[in-house]
Design an enzyme around this catalytic site. Structure first.
Site, PDB file in Angstrom:
ATOM      1  N   ARG A  43     -23.782  12.176   8.631  1.00 24.35           N
ATOM      2  CA  ARG A  43     -23.049  12.712   9.767  1.00 24.35           C
ATOM      3  C   ARG A  43     -23.982  12.802  10.973  1.00 24.35           C
ATOM      4  N   HIS A  85     -18.003  19.800  20.256  1.00 23.65           N
ATOM      5  CA  HIS A  85     -16.754  19.687  19.493  1.00 23.65           C
ATOM      6  C   HIS A  85     -16.708  20.766  18.407  1.00 23.65           C
ATOM      7  N   GLU A  98     -17.823  33.137   8.206  1.00 21.97           N
ATOM      8  CA  GLU A  98     -17.076  32.597   9.343  1.00 21.97           C
ATOM      9  C   GLU A  98     -15.992  31.609   8.896  1.00 21.97           C
TER      10      GLU A  98
HETATM   11  C1  HEA Z   1     -12.796  23.836  13.627  1.00 22.90           C
HETATM   12  C2  HEA Z   1     -11.949  22.935  13.601  1.00 22.90           C
HETATM   13  C3  HEA Z   1     -12.071  21.484  13.860  1.00 22.90           C
HETATM   14  C4  HEA Z   1     -11.026  20.691  14.228  1.00 22.90           C
HETATM   15  C5  HEA Z   1      -9.593  21.109  14.474  1.00 22.90           C
HETATM   16  C6  HEA Z   1     -11.555  19.370  14.355  1.00 22.90           C
HETATM   17  C7  HEA Z   1     -10.777  18.278  14.724  1.00 22.90           C
HETATM   18  C8  HEA Z   1     -11.242  16.963  14.729  1.00 22.90           C
HETATM   19  N1  HEA Z   1     -12.513  16.546  14.423  1.00 22.90           N
HETATM   20 FE1  HEA Z   1     -14.065  17.734  13.989  1.00 22.90          FE
HETATM   21  N2  HEA Z   1     -15.640  18.917  13.519  1.00 22.90           N
HETATM   22  C9  HEA Z   1     -15.631  20.274  13.358  1.00 22.90           C
HETATM   23  C10 HEA Z   1     -14.521  21.083  13.436  1.00 22.90           C
HETATM   24  C11 HEA Z   1     -13.242  20.642  13.768  1.00 22.90           C
HETATM   25  N3  HEA Z   1     -12.887  19.359  14.067  1.00 22.90           N
HETATM   26  C12 HEA Z   1     -16.935  20.771  13.079  1.00 22.90           C
HETATM   27  C13 HEA Z   1     -17.335  22.219  12.851  1.00 22.90           C
HETATM   28  C14 HEA Z   1     -17.782  19.657  13.067  1.00 22.90           C
HETATM   29  C15 HEA Z   1     -19.288  19.623  12.841  1.00 22.90           C
HETATM   30  C16 HEA Z   1     -19.992  19.584  14.154  1.00 22.90           C
HETATM   31  C17 HEA Z   1     -21.473  19.420  13.959  1.00 22.90           C
HETATM   32  O1  HEA Z   1     -21.890  18.563  13.185  1.00 22.90           O
HETATM   33  O2  HEA Z   1     -22.215  20.171  14.607  1.00 22.90           O
HETATM   34  C18 HEA Z   1     -16.934  18.508  13.342  1.00 22.90           C
HETATM   35  C19 HEA Z   1     -17.402  17.207  13.392  1.00 22.90           C
HETATM   36  C20 HEA Z   1     -16.588  16.097  13.532  1.00 22.90           C
HETATM   37  C21 HEA Z   1     -17.026  14.756  13.370  1.00 22.90           C
HETATM   38  C22 HEA Z   1     -18.417  14.322  12.927  1.00 22.90           C
HETATM   39  C23 HEA Z   1     -19.315  14.075  14.070  1.00 22.90           C
HETATM   40  C24 HEA Z   1     -20.655  13.697  13.564  1.00 22.90           C
HETATM   41  O3  HEA Z   1     -21.123  14.268  12.572  1.00 22.90           O
HETATM   42  O4  HEA Z   1     -21.275  12.809  14.171  1.00 22.90           O
HETATM   43  C25 HEA Z   1     -15.955  13.943  13.620  1.00 22.90           C
HETATM   44  C26 HEA Z   1     -16.000  12.472  13.541  1.00 22.90           C
HETATM   45  O5  HEA Z   1     -15.050  11.837  13.434  1.00 22.90           O
HETATM   46  C27 HEA Z   1     -14.849  14.795  13.937  1.00 22.90           C
HETATM   47  C28 HEA Z   1     -13.576  14.358  14.251  1.00 22.90           C
HETATM   48  C29 HEA Z   1     -12.499  15.200  14.488  1.00 22.90           C
HETATM   49  C30 HEA Z   1     -11.196  14.717  14.870  1.00 22.90           C
HETATM   50  C31 HEA Z   1     -10.809  13.285  15.052  1.00 22.90           C
HETATM   51  C32 HEA Z   1     -10.408  15.823  15.029  1.00 22.90           C
HETATM   52  C33 HEA Z   1      -8.972  15.823  15.445  1.00 22.90           C
HETATM   53  O6  HEA Z   1      -8.241  16.467  14.469  1.00 22.90           O
HETATM   54  C34 HEA Z   1      -8.783  16.399  16.788  1.00 22.90           C
HETATM   55  C35 HEA Z   1      -7.321  16.499  17.113  1.00 22.90           C
HETATM   56  C36 HEA Z   1      -7.065  17.022  18.479  1.00 22.90           C
HETATM   57  C37 HEA Z   1      -6.800  16.254  19.510  1.00 22.90           C
HETATM   58  C38 HEA Z   1      -6.807  14.805  19.375  1.00 22.90           C
HETATM   59  C39 HEA Z   1      -6.548  16.864  20.828  1.00 22.90           C
HETATM   60  C40 HEA Z   1      -5.340  16.322  21.473  1.00 22.90           C
HETATM   61  C41 HEA Z   1      -5.645  15.884  22.836  1.00 22.90           C
HETATM   62  C42 HEA Z   1      -4.732  15.219  23.532  1.00 22.90           C
HETATM   63  C43 HEA Z   1      -3.437  14.894  22.961  1.00 22.90           C
HETATM   64  C44 HEA Z   1      -5.044  14.795  24.860  1.00 22.90           C
HETATM   65  C45 HEA Z   1      -4.031  15.314  25.765  1.00 22.90           C
HETATM   66  C46 HEA Z   1      -4.690  15.712  26.989  1.00 22.90           C
HETATM   67  C47 HEA Z   1      -4.166  16.565  27.857  1.00 22.90           C
HETATM   68  C48 HEA Z   1      -2.831  17.179  27.679  1.00 22.90           C
HETATM   69  C49 HEA Z   1      -4.982  16.962  29.048  1.00 22.90           C
HETATM   70  N4  HEA Z   1     -15.257  16.095  13.889  1.00 22.90           N
HETATM   71  C1  HEA Z   2     -11.691  26.842   6.648  1.00 27.46           C
HETATM   72  C2  HEA Z   2     -12.897  26.705   6.344  1.00 27.46           C
HETATM   73  C3  HEA Z   2     -13.471  26.445   4.993  1.00 27.46           C
HETATM   74  C4  HEA Z   2     -13.017  26.811   3.747  1.00 27.46           C
HETATM   75  C5  HEA Z   2     -11.806  27.612   3.387  1.00 27.46           C
HETATM   76  C6  HEA Z   2     -13.977  26.285   2.821  1.00 27.46           C
HETATM   77  C7  HEA Z   2     -13.861  26.460   1.452  1.00 27.46           C
HETATM   78  C8  HEA Z   2     -14.837  26.065   0.538  1.00 27.46           C
HETATM   79  N1  HEA Z   2     -15.987  25.388   0.813  1.00 27.46           N
HETATM   80 FE1  HEA Z   2     -16.537  24.708   2.635  1.00 27.46          FE
HETATM   81  N2  HEA Z   2     -17.243  24.274   4.465  1.00 27.46           N
HETATM   82  C9  HEA Z   2     -16.621  24.520   5.650  1.00 27.46           C
HETATM   83  C10 HEA Z   2     -15.421  25.166   5.833  1.00 27.46           C
HETATM   84  C11 HEA Z   2     -14.689  25.705   4.799  1.00 27.46           C
HETATM   85  N3  HEA Z   2     -14.966  25.613   3.473  1.00 27.46           N
HETATM   86  C12 HEA Z   2     -17.375  23.995   6.737  1.00 27.46           C
HETATM   87  C13 HEA Z   2     -17.014  24.076   8.210  1.00 27.46           C
HETATM   88  C14 HEA Z   2     -18.503  23.417   6.173  1.00 27.46           C
HETATM   89  C15 HEA Z   2     -19.606  22.618   6.834  1.00 27.46           C
HETATM   90  C16 HEA Z   2     -20.462  23.322   7.765  1.00 27.46           C
HETATM   91  C17 HEA Z   2     -21.365  22.327   8.365  1.00 27.46           C
HETATM   92  O1  HEA Z   2     -22.281  21.888   7.654  1.00 27.46           O
HETATM   93  O2  HEA Z   2     -21.133  21.951   9.541  1.00 27.46           O
HETATM   94  C18 HEA Z   2     -18.384  23.628   4.742  1.00 27.46           C
HETATM   95  C19 HEA Z   2     -19.340  23.206   3.852  1.00 27.46           C
HETATM   96  C20 HEA Z   2     -19.319  23.514   2.516  1.00 27.46           C
HETATM   97  C21 HEA Z   2     -20.424  23.319   1.638  1.00 27.46           C
HETATM   98  C22 HEA Z   2     -21.787  22.755   2.017  1.00 27.46           C
HETATM   99  C23 HEA Z   2     -21.735  21.285   1.982  1.00 27.46           C
HETATM  100  C24 HEA Z   2     -22.984  20.691   2.474  1.00 27.46           C
HETATM  101  O3  HEA Z   2     -23.282  20.824   3.656  1.00 27.46           O
HETATM  102  O4  HEA Z   2     -23.653  20.066   1.662  1.00 27.46           O
HETATM  103  C25 HEA Z   2     -20.021  23.718   0.395  1.00 27.46           C
HETATM  104  C26 HEA Z   2     -20.880  23.705  -0.811  1.00 27.46           C
HETATM  105  O5  HEA Z   2     -20.661  24.323  -1.750  1.00 27.46           O
HETATM  106  C27 HEA Z   2     -18.659  24.182   0.524  1.00 27.46           C
HETATM  107  C28 HEA Z   2     -17.888  24.673  -0.516  1.00 27.46           C
HETATM  108  C29 HEA Z   2     -16.646  25.242  -0.342  1.00 27.46           C
HETATM  109  C30 HEA Z   2     -15.877  25.809  -1.446  1.00 27.46           C
HETATM  110  C31 HEA Z   2     -16.235  25.793  -2.898  1.00 27.46           C
HETATM  111  C32 HEA Z   2     -14.753  26.332  -0.874  1.00 27.46           C
HETATM  112  C33 HEA Z   2     -13.679  27.076  -1.610  1.00 27.46           C
HETATM  113  O6  HEA Z   2     -13.335  28.251  -0.938  1.00 27.46           O
HETATM  114  C34 HEA Z   2     -12.460  26.223  -1.822  1.00 27.46           C
HETATM  115  C35 HEA Z   2     -11.524  26.842  -2.816  1.00 27.46           C
HETATM  116  C36 HEA Z   2     -10.216  26.130  -2.936  1.00 27.46           C
HETATM  117  C37 HEA Z   2      -9.861  25.294  -3.934  1.00 27.46           C
HETATM  118  C38 HEA Z   2     -10.778  24.962  -5.025  1.00 27.46           C
HETATM  119  C39 HEA Z   2      -8.522  24.641  -3.952  1.00 27.46           C
HETATM  120  C40 HEA Z   2      -7.413  25.464  -4.522  1.00 27.46           C
HETATM  121  C41 HEA Z   2      -7.660  25.966  -5.894  1.00 27.46           C
HETATM  122  C42 HEA Z   2      -6.923  25.618  -6.983  1.00 27.46           C
HETATM  123  C43 HEA Z   2      -5.754  24.726  -6.867  1.00 27.46           C
HETATM  124  C44 HEA Z   2      -7.296  26.231  -8.266  1.00 27.46           C
HETATM  125  C45 HEA Z   2      -7.843  25.274  -9.269  1.00 27.46           C
HETATM  126  C46 HEA Z   2      -9.142  24.718  -8.841  1.00 27.46           C
HETATM  127  C47 HEA Z   2     -10.173  24.431  -9.651  1.00 27.46           C
HETATM  128  C48 HEA Z   2     -10.188  24.729 -11.087  1.00 27.46           C
HETATM  129  C49 HEA Z   2     -11.381  23.756  -9.089  1.00 27.46           C
HETATM  130  N4  HEA Z   2     -18.257  24.041   1.822  1.00 27.46           N
END
Ligand code: HEA
Ligand code: HEA
Ligand code: CUA
Ligand SMILES: [Cu+2]
Lengths: 192, 331, 103, 596
Positions: free
Chosen positions: D443, D59, D248
């Site tokens: 998680r 996923h 990324e």
């Molecule tokens: C990058 C983007 C992204 C997006 C869009 C989503 C979307 C969603 N994610 Fe995802 N998620 C991740 C990135 C993302 N996730 C990542 C990076 C992790 C960490 C993985 C890891 O731990 O290694 C994670 C992990 C993660 C977990 C934690 C799993 C765990 O730690 O055990 C869960 C649990 O609820 C979850 C839920 C969902 C759900 C409910 C959506 C929903 O928003 C999904 C919505 C989409 C759909 C529901 C599809 C629609 C399908 C249909 C309508 C069927 C139709 C069929 C046909 C037409 C054939 N995600």
């Molecule tokens: C689209 C992808 C995306 C983006 C944009 C961000 C944005 C940010 N992320 Fe996130 N992050 C992820 C995707 C992303 N992250 C994913 C996928 C993981 C988990 C990976 C994994 O473990 O599987 C992760 C995990 C992750 C961690 C590790 C958590 C952990 O595993 O323990 C941390 C820790 O610092 C972090 C911090 C932040 C911060 C500070 C920002 C900042 O860039 C956010 C800045 C934005 C705002 C703050 C809001 C707008 C600002 C204002 C309105 C101004 C005023 C605000 C203040 C004065 C506070 N992120």
């Protein structure tokens, strides 16, 4: 692939620009490899260790060889740009040849290390050393293939001064591989 | 609305004493956990304030400036330097208020502890926990005991892959990394039975790698330690337990488990006092005859991937019953 | 296109000569015990000079567009910073661990 | 058919990217639904532990690498050349190559679901199962003996090549193929964010390439890069992975931010407020994104100094991000806002991304994060930024540019249904996760005990996930319906300021009959300084040469998965076949006459 060769917003050749971006990207590739080598330096739990095995005189010759190949490369480019395809061919061939010599040296070096008991699996030094220098060697190999391709094209008369840009880009690649070696030679061989 | 829900539930979690949320990070029971919690609450309110202000601005803009017939064309403003500066500085200032206590707390919770702290070495295994008390020279598994109100220093490492030691009420997690030792220190402030869980994905049964920490009074802790230090109870002659001991001694068990004076295995948990634990298999099941029997017969069916394989050749039901009796006698 | 800006063969030869001399120096320094205390900085400087020479003259960066300098230089700088950071983090983590946690 | 297989037209490649990535999004979504179904109740037993581990790994991997990145790429492809007034990208065949490598890499990864029997295992048994960040040393052969991790690392290696190739291509395209007069500070915000993204791609991907190469050597050739017994440390993987992984996440968000910066001005009928500042803050975010990676490693024990430094750098990113948000709000302020579906999604992006950003800031504080990391609180953060952020932004882009790409407008009525269902669904699905995490649920666990007291919250979250699925179904209905019955778009259904709206929808192969000359940042708008430009004529004054297609990018791309089969099956000769195919493709490609 002469894309929009004439009209570009920066007046620069697109391929050359892509190549510089590629080289920038390669910087991070080699940095990751070299950093790993450095981080694991001195952490092998069994020998052989670098100072027991690295052959500085031999590698110095290889380094010299690669530097000279870079010289041949610029000379080849200058010749092609002048339209002097005779020397262009000669220098291109020399560059490739020196590249081959370098690769030969690496084969000899690797074989010798294996005989002395250092393999990929022996210890961390073996892992990091072979993967780093091997990646560099792979780059040299690609470069040699590329140079030979150009040389053959030149022999066929299909590479002319109109293709100077192609040669220039080949040169960029080749020199980059050379500067990477400059760093490796220092970091791996001389700083033990 | 969403925020109110949050605050409401958080309050709920905070008020209920341990009860419904045994693994809650919102309900600290040690200095370490409290420091994290105070900091988190602090940042949370800053975040809530930013949230309310910014979302309000957004909503007001949408309502006030939604399209209406006859509205004149908007004036094409391109920017405003003073405003840009203002909304660069404002968040920066807020962040200072977040960063300073953060750094202070980082150093305060860096794992240092006084020399007389109770020292526990935690070793993560796929998928169970080993606890050693170097000063007391004792080893146990899955249930850690510490005295209340005394500094405890936990040294964490792993025997195989990376795990993470986490008991939320007592404080934040630290990874158990092979070849490296990490430290946390805490001082529990109330007695109780706290649950925790491995928090770093470590393979098939990561979900089933739980643990308990029993925080008890100093004297109870002393009593517990004394019991642990003693050798295993000798089974009463001619009981099932005694037969169990014989079965144990001739089965594969000895290859993996230590029972002081009986077997030296180190692959699985030390069983010298297994009867004294409340749970088995790293906090998964109650330590009762039924579960023990099923566990001994076929551990992987109860816990996916468990490295305690099915015994080959299978043990007879009688043997298993005897083993259960024996293990239960090892209080 | 920009042949005019490219140095002539003479420059290439001179650069090659300098490169060779620097390499000889490097190896020389390596073998002279007197240099050992300063070996690492000296070698790093020498190899940086060689690196720069090749990039500037053989790869024509000196005379070529700034865009290329940026495409190469920015990642190179980033790479250097990343390397230093990694060395700090990992060597620190590996060797100072006992000290950090002992308190 | 053939013309699609050999196409080098950026618009067709854009559409190929879109439909392929959307299919992968559905697959990733279905995986998520199974995850949510399993977690709907405590002690769930819909799937086994092993299957669950494969599900969340695939996923995460699918959503990140096969859905979100390529969905962004579909807009890079379709829109960027149009926005800068170009005929195509700089290297059309390299572009085709990127697409085919992406497709084949995606198929390679997903094939792992079905090919178990070839490895003496069942179906649904050999898919990757080490998590999307595949922490060593669990991924070493010793602890993961099956081919699962092999699929993952080889698949990612293939996908990296696709992204890198596209990265070089778009950097050159944007720098070098702009229409006359389009100085960098006249480049539309979306194209600017694309450029920043590509710089992140070409610098970040080499690092994971190396990390994966080490893992590959460890697994296939017995090296010890991540083996602590040999003196190494598995933490090296974490550093290398997050050195890539954090840039990324900005690779995933910046394009969506670019889209929002296009959509808001169009529907507020007001220029983007503080264009220059928005552009620079985008650059700054990209740049700062390189200095924060260890915030994913606060529980690793890096020591208080490193933790403090990375905490501070991480918090700083909130500043340029906030600046963007304030500028967006200021763009709306004083505008004449038309509530189209695209605008709904763009505003949804802002509203939801703030929540994700703020939870990010709570993560950025290590002592607080020690209670949050590896719990559902992080899962909440990532879905607010990735789903609430990127997906919302991408849907804004889809509703905005769909008419340009297909010539027909998506239904606004269905669009609103889609938006509101998705908005409610996502908050229901992901908001409770904050609490679930804080109440102690880690998680990546396939089951949890009812004693944790999070069962109801989990059920709520599952219901939300299915609401999201419903919303996506509405969207699918919308695109299917639009194909036949959608209203014709004309050149410019929205009154956009940028060049793509000056030509027909969908544009002709050559894009612009006459390459426009650009005199300002909002060429098609009337402002206090200038009148709108004249759109290019409907028919070209002189015939325009359009390059034909080429098979060779696809052939070269095919070499890569073949090459990857060699280690997977431990068969050397396959490697030679792969190299031969690759080389054949490259040589045929290099010597093929192909003039643009
Ligand atoms: C990058 C983007 C992204 C997006 C869009 C989503 C979307 C969603 N994610 Fe995802 N998620 C991740 C990135 C993302 N996730 C990542 C990076 C992790 C960490 C993985 C890891 O731990 O290694 C994670 C992990 C993660 C977990 C934690 C799993 C765990 O730690 O055990 C869960 C649990 O609820 C979850 C839920 C969902 C759900 C409910 C959506 C929903 O928003 C999904 C919505 C989409 C759909 C529901 C599809 C629609 C399908 C249909 C309508 C069927 C139709 C069929 C046909 C037409 C054939 N995600
Ligand atoms: C689209 C992808 C995306 C983006 C944009 C961000 C944005 C940010 N992320 Fe996130 N992050 C992820 C995707 C992303 N992250 C994913 C996928 C993981 C988990 C990976 C994994 O473990 O599987 C992760 C995990 C992750 C961690 C590790 C958590 C952990 O595993 O323990 C941390 C820790 O610092 C972090 C911090 C932040 C911060 C500070 C920002 C900042 O860039 C956010 C800045 C934005 C705002 C703050 C809001 C707008 C600002 C204002 C309105 C101004 C005023 C605000 C203040 C004065 C506070 N992120
Ligand atoms: Cu041990 Cu997860
Ligand atoms: Cu991050």
């Amino acid at each position: 692939m002469t894309t929009h060769g004439t009209h570009t917003s920066l007046g620069l050749d697109s391929r050359k620009m892509a190549f510089w971006a590629f080289i920038g990207s390669e910087c991070l590739l080699f940095t990751s490899l070299i950093s790993t080598y450095l981080v694991y330096k001195g952490r092998s739990v069994v020998g052989p260790y670098p100072h027991e095995i690295l052959n500085i005189p031999f590698t110095s010759v290889s380094t010299f060889d690669l530097l000279m190949s870079s010289l041949m490369m610029v000379l080849a480019l200058a010749a092609v740009q002048r339209g002097d395809m005779k020397w262009g061919k000669i220098w291109l061939f020399c560059t490739a040849l020196l590249g081959l010599v370098f690769l030969g040296g690496q084969v000899i070096e690797f074989t010798e290390f294996v005989h002395k008991g250092l393999t990929l699996q022996t210890n961390l030094f073996g892992c990091t050393f072979f993967v780093l220098t091997g990646t560099h060697g792979a780059h040299v190999t690609v470069g040699v293939l590329w140079l030979l391709t150009l040389w053959v094209r030149a022999l066929q008369g299909k590479l002319t001064s109109a293709n100077a840009m192609t040669v220039e880009i080949t040169g960029l690649y080749w020199h980059f591989v050379d500067v990477v070696w400059i760093v490796i030679f220092t970091v791996v061989y001389l700083i033990q | 609305m969403r925020k109110r829900f949050w605050v409401l539930t958080a309050a709920l979690a905070g008020s209920g004493c341990g009860g419904p949320f045994p693994q809650s990070a919102l309900h600290p029971h040690s200095d370490f956990a409290r420091a994290s919690d105070v900091l988190f609450t602090d940042i949370f309110w800053w975040a809530a304030a930013v949230f309310v202000v910014v979302e309000a601005l957004l909503v007001v803009a949408l309502i006030r400036f939604r399209h209406r017939e006859g509205r004149p064309a908007p004036t094409p403003t391109h920017g405003h330097t003073l405003m840009e500066i203002a909304w660069t500085l404002a968040p920066a200032v807020i962040l200072v208020f977040v960063a300073v206590p953060t750094v202070r707390t980082i150093f305060a919770t860096a794992g240092g502890a006084p020399a007389d702290a109770v020292k526990v070495q935690v070793i993560g295994h796929q998928w169970w926990w080993e606890f050693k008390y170097p000063d007391l020279a004792l080893t146990t598994a899955n249930e850690m005991h510490v005295p209340v109100g005394k500094p405890v220093r936990v040294a964490i490492t792993s025997a195989d892959v990376i795990h993470s030691f986490w008991v939320p009420p007592l404080g934040g997690k630290r990874d158990a990394i092979p070849g490296q030792t990490n430290y946390i220190a805490f001082q529990a402030d109330s007695e109780g039975d706290y649950s925790g869980q491995c928090a770093e994905f470590c393979g098939a049964s990561h979900a089933n790698m739980r643990l308990r920490v029993v925080v008890e009074s100093d004297s109870e802790f002393g009593r517990w330690a004394t019991v642990q230090l003693a050798g295993p109870a000798a089974p009463t002659p001619r009981t099932a337990a005694e037969r169990g001991k014989a079965v144990f001694a001739r089965s594969a068990c000895i290859g993996c488990h230590t029972i002081q004076g009986v077997s030296p295995g180190v692959i699985g948990p030390n069983l010298t006092h297994v009867g004294g634990r409340t749970t088995i298999a790293s906090g998964l099941f109650p330590n009762d005859s039924a579960h023990l029997a099923r566990w001994i017969a076929d551990a992987p069916s109860l816990k996916p991937g468990a490295l305690m394989t099915r015994m080959q050749p299978p043990l007879t039901d009688a043997d298993i019953a005897a083993l259960v009796a024996y293990l239960q006698s090892l209080k | 296109m920009n042949e005019h800006s490219h140095p002539a063969a003479g420059v290439y030869l001179r650069v090659a000569a300098v490169l060779v001399i620097l390499t000889v120096l490097e190896v020389g320094v390596f073998y002279v015990p007197a240099f050992h205390p300063v070996l690492v900085p000296v070698l790093l400087v020498l190899s940086a000079v060689k690196f720069t020479l090749v990039v500037m003259f053989y790869m024509h960066l000196k005379a070529d567009s700034r865009v290329f300098t940026f495409l190469f230089g920015a990642p190179l700088l980033l790479a250097a910073v990343v390397m230093v950071a990694l060395l700090f983090l990992l060597l620190g983590a590996l060797t100072l661990r006992g000290a950090a946690g002992a308190g | 058919m053939k013309s699609w297989l050999t196409t080098t037209d950026h618009k067709r490649i854009g559409l190929l990217y879109f439909f392929t990535a959307f299919a992968f999004f559905l697959i990733g979504g279905i995986e998520a639904l199974v995850i949510r179904a399993q977690l709907a109740q405590p002690n769930g037993h819909l799937v086994t532990a092993e299957t669950y581990n494969q599900l969340f790994t695939m996923h995460g991997t699918t959503m990140v690498f096969l859905a979100l990145m390529p969905l962004s790429a579909s807009f890079f492809n379709y829109i960027v050349p149009l926005q800068i007034g170009a005929r195509d990208v700089a290297f059309p065949r390299l572009n085709a190559f990127s697409y085919w490598v992406f497709l084949l890499g995606g198929l390679f990864l997903n094939a792992s679901w079905f090919v178990g029997p070839l490895f003496h295992a069942g179906v649904l048994n050999v898919a990757p199962d080490g998590g999307w960040f595949g922490y060593a040393n669990l991924t070493e052969r010793q602890f993961s003996p099956g081919p699962n991790i092999d699929f993952w690392l080889l698949g990612l290696q293939i996908l990296g090549i696709s992204s890198l190739a596209a990265g070089f291509n778009f950097i050159v395209t944007i720098l070098n193929l702009r229409a006359p007069g389009m100085r960098m500070m006249r480049v539309p915000a979306f194209t600017w964010m694309t450029l920043v993204t590509q710089f992140l791609v070409i610098t970040a991907f080499p690092v994971i390439t190396v990390a994966l190469a080490f893992l590959m050597f460890d697994r296939f050739f017995g090296t010890h890069f991540y083996v602590s017994q040999a003196g190494a440390t598995p933490i090296l993987w974490q550093h290398l992975f997050w050195l890539f992984g954090h840039p990324e996440v900005y690779i995933l968000i910046l394009p969506a931010m670019g889209i929002v910066s296009e959509v808001l001005p169009t529907f507020a009928r007001k220029p983007l407020f503080g264009y220059t500042v928005v552009v620079y803050s985008g650059i700054l975010i990209g740049f700062m994104g390189w200095g924060v990676w260890s915030h994913h490693m606060f529980s690793v024990g890096l020591g208080p100094i490193a933790d403090s430094v990375f905490s501070a750098t991480t918090m700083l990113i909130a500043v340029p991000t906030g600046v963007k948000i304030f500028n967006w709000i200021a763009t709306l302020w004083g505008g004449d806002i038309r509530g189209t579906t695209a605008l709904h999604f763009a505003v949804g992006f802002i509203a939801m991304f703030i929540i994700g950003g703020l939870s990010g800031v709570t993560h950025a504080s290590p002592p607080a994060d020690l209670q949050q990391t590896d719990t559902y609180y992080v899962v909440a953060h990532i879905h607010y930024v990735l789903f609430g952020g990127t997906i919302m932004g991408l849907f804004a882009g889809i509703y905005y540019w769909w008419p340009k790409m297909t010539g027909r407008l998506l239904s606004e009525a269905l669009g609103k249904w889609h938006f509101w269902l998705q908005f409610v669904g996502m908050n229901l699905a992901f908001f409770p996760m904050h609490l679930i995490g804080l109440l102690g649920m880690p998680r990546r666990i396939y089951t949890y005990s009812p004693e944790l007291g999070v069962s109801d919250l989990n059920l709520l979250s599952t219901i939300g996930a299915f609401l999201i699925a419903l919303s996506i179904l509405v969207f699918v209905v919308n695109i299917v319906r639009t194909r036949r019955r959608g209203q014709r778009a004309g050149n410019d259904p929205w009154g956009g300021a940028t060049l793509e709206w000056s030509i027909s929808s969908p544009p002709p192969v050559y894009n612009f009959s006459v390459i426009p000359t650009v005199a300002n940042r909002l060429p098609r708008w009337k402002t206090e300084h200038h009148e709108p430009m004249r759109d290019p004529p409907g028919t070209p004054p002189a015939p325009i040469h359009v390059p034909g297609g080429s098979w060779w990018p696809m052939l070269a791309a095919l070499g890569l998965p073949i090459l990857a089969l060699a280690p997977l099956t431990h068969t050397l000769w396959i490697a030679f076949v792969g190299v031969a195919v690759l080389l054949a493709g490259i040589y045929l490609w290099a010597f093929e006459p192909f003039d643009v």
